[in-house]
Design an enzyme around this catalytic site. Structure first.
Site: not given
Ligand code: G16
Length: 543
Positions: A113-114, A277, A279, A281-282, A376
């Site tokens: 992800s990010h 981000d 991937d 989704d953000r 998302k």
């Molecule tokens: C993931 C989850 C999200 C979550 C985020 C932060 O996002 O899919 O639902 O809100 O992580 O999670 P944490 O607070 O546990 O770090 P992504 O975009 O990283 O896949």
């Protein structure tokens, strides 16, 4: 081509977190590490025999190699169809769409992800189920159990497949389709939004800057915003995915998308700034001189969604993660629809979406989406904003001001303390958790606690219960502080402190959020004994 069974000593650190298994890339590159996790996924879903899967990732370092390994394991496990993004590229929402559109049994998404990418940065693997959504908790728990007991994995000795060429080939009995990562997703967006209205907006001189952060949304944004909707070339910046994201941190927030923020706060700011981000989704949305918090963005999108063709009939309900502000609850109340508060993690929205209880979901962590996929979706949020801007003929700042004048403003900020020694972060959370019952009535930095609890979620659809989902402290005057440890980091622990203070419709909406939240911050830091436990007093990131 033959398949062989390779004996293995199980790994004991393959517990999926908030969003799949995330580790340092070098961990995934260790012999048999990726293989073990993928085989455990196949075991957890009852094998791969006769099944179809989507495979793709955000293009980060090790993406293509991981895909080749997954293809070989899928072959040996008896899969009959694989749909793979060209060059191994698929954004997370596009992968979710392909799983749903082609009715596959699930999909493997390679992304952290990010988190930054590169041999010394992060890598990750997510498995999404047949509904297109992240594996629910019961399935990730099964995967983890499989990893701990794994005795062997199955792998075929076929040569690597050519990921560059679109088309269908066969490996034994298995069909492998290399597909354009963008076209199906673009067609879906055309169904949801008023592309004519958005095209007319750009034709009328509306200016936008979309920062793809050298990550996966580049090709999608070029194709949709510039080629299809007619935004001028150059609207999309950093639009070529790089395996190290240009050595950046592909997290769309004011810190990591600082160049875009600086532009949007300058005299030369375009009408809309947006970023996505690693991937895809953000999302981050920022108007000229007006940053939109993810919680506010969710509320504004929900309140105005009826302006887009897909949502003209209204919304079934709205869901948000617990640490997200209550702004969207106020919209749901006014619309007379249900609203839900779920734990952090998109997987918790899946049941509500599948059951038709909600249409729009969102999280403070820069995620918003709808029932069009089960993830998302960064570009979806950007397009819905564009659709709303095209219909309302107001600026982003005016839309925000108008929203607050109607619903009041939820001042909101998340303070992150990164790479804390895990034992210290655990000690802070354990101590705070123990003293929750004693907090009501106590005063910290001038604020009195009215209520304190630990969040548990009772899924209204399948009845499952998820405990230990964050500590909540409410204060006199309507403020709330939430404490939880991130489930997506790969180094030590990240403590997140979420601060929120509501100012009613007739109140003062013009304050700087950090100033408005300063009393709450002081109370939260004091009552958690943040500095005593961690030695920190300043967050690494404020969103
Ligand atoms: C993931 C989850 C999200 C979550 C985020 C932060 O996002 O899919 O639902 O809100 O992580 O999670 P944490 O607070 O546990 O770090 P992504 O975009 O990283 O896949």
């Amino acid at each position: 081509m033959t398949a062989q069974s390779v004996k293995i000593t199980p790994f004991h650190d393959q517990k999926p977190g908030t969003s799949g298994l995330r580790k340092k890339t070098r961990d995934f590159m260790r012999p048999q590490y990726l293989e073990a996790f993928i085989q455990s996924i196949f075991n957890a879903i009852g094998g791969g025999h006769g099944k179809a899967f989507v495979i793709g990732g955000d293009g980060r370092f090790f993406n293509a190699e991981a895909i080749q390994t997954i293809v070989k394991i899928a072959t040996a496990n008896g899969a009959t169809r694989l749909i793979i993004g060209q060059n191994g590229i698929l954004s997370t929402p596009a992968a979710s769409h392909l799983i749903r559109k082609y009715g596959t049994d699930g999909g493997f998404i390679l992304s952290a992800s990010h988190n930054p990418g590169g041999i010394d940065e992060d890598f990750g693997v997510k498995f999404n189920a047949a509904n297109g959504g992240p594996a629910p908790e019961a399935l990730t728990a099964k995967m983890f159990n499989e990893t701990k007991a794994l005795g062997s994995y199955e792998i075929s000795d076929q040569p690597d497949i050519d990921l560059t060429r679109i088309g269908t080939t066969k490996i034994g009995a298995m069909q492998v389709e290399i597909v354009d990562p963008v076209s199906d997703y673009l067609a879906l967006m055309e169904e949801l939004f008023d592309f004519n209205a958005i095209s007319a907006l750009f034709a009328g001189g509306f200016r936008m800057c979309f920062d793809a952060m050298h990550a996966v949304t580049g090709p999608y944004a070029h194709a949709i915003l510039e080629d299809r909707l007619g935004a001028p070339k150059g609207t999309v910046v950093n639009g070529i995915p790089k395996e190290d994201f240009g050595k950046g941190h592909p997290d769309p927030n004011p810190i990591w998308a600082k160049t875009l923020m600086d532009l949007m706060m300058s005299d030369n700011a375009p009408d809309l700034g947006a970023a996505s981000d690693g991937d895809g989704d953000r999302n981050m949305i920022v108007g000229r001189g007006a940053y939109v918090t993810p919680s506010d963005s969710l509320a504004v999108l929900a309140a105005n969604a009826h302006l887009a063709p897909a949502y003209t009939k209204g919304l079934a309900g709205i869901a948000r993660s617990m640490p997200t502000s209550a702004a969207s609850d106020r919209v749901a109340a006014r619309l007379g629809i249900e609203h839900f508060e779920t734990p952090t993690g998109w997987k918790f929205f899946g049941n509500l979406l599948d059951a038709g209880r909600v249409t729009i979901c969102g999280e403070e962590s820069a995620g918003t989406g709808s029932d069009h996929v089960r993830e998302k979706d960064g570009l979806w949020a950007v397009l819905l904003w564009l659709n709303i801007l095209a219909k309302r003929n107001l600026s982003v700042a005016q839309i925000l001001t108008d929203h607050w004048a109607t619903y009041g403003r939820d001042y909101y900020s998340r303070h992150d303390f990164e790479a804390i020694e895990t034992s210290k972060a655990d000690a802070l959370v354990a101590e705070l958790s123990d003293k929750l019952p004693t907090l009501p009535g106590q005063c910290f930095a001038g604020l009195t606690v009215t209520k304190a609890d630990e969040f548990s979620y009772h899924d209204p659809v399948d009845g499952s219960v998820s405990t230990h989902q964050g500590l909540r402290v409410y204060f006199d005057g309507g403020g709330r502080a939430v404490f939880r440890l991130s489930g997506t980091g790969t180094e030590g622990a990240t403590l997140r402190i979420y601060l929120e203070h509501y100012e009613p419709a007739e109140g003062d909406h013009s304050q700087d959020p950090q100033t408005a939240l300063a009393p709450l911050r002081d109370a939260a830091y004091t009552l958690s004994r943040l500095t005593e436990h961690t030695g920190r007093s300043e967050p690494d990131v404020r969103t």
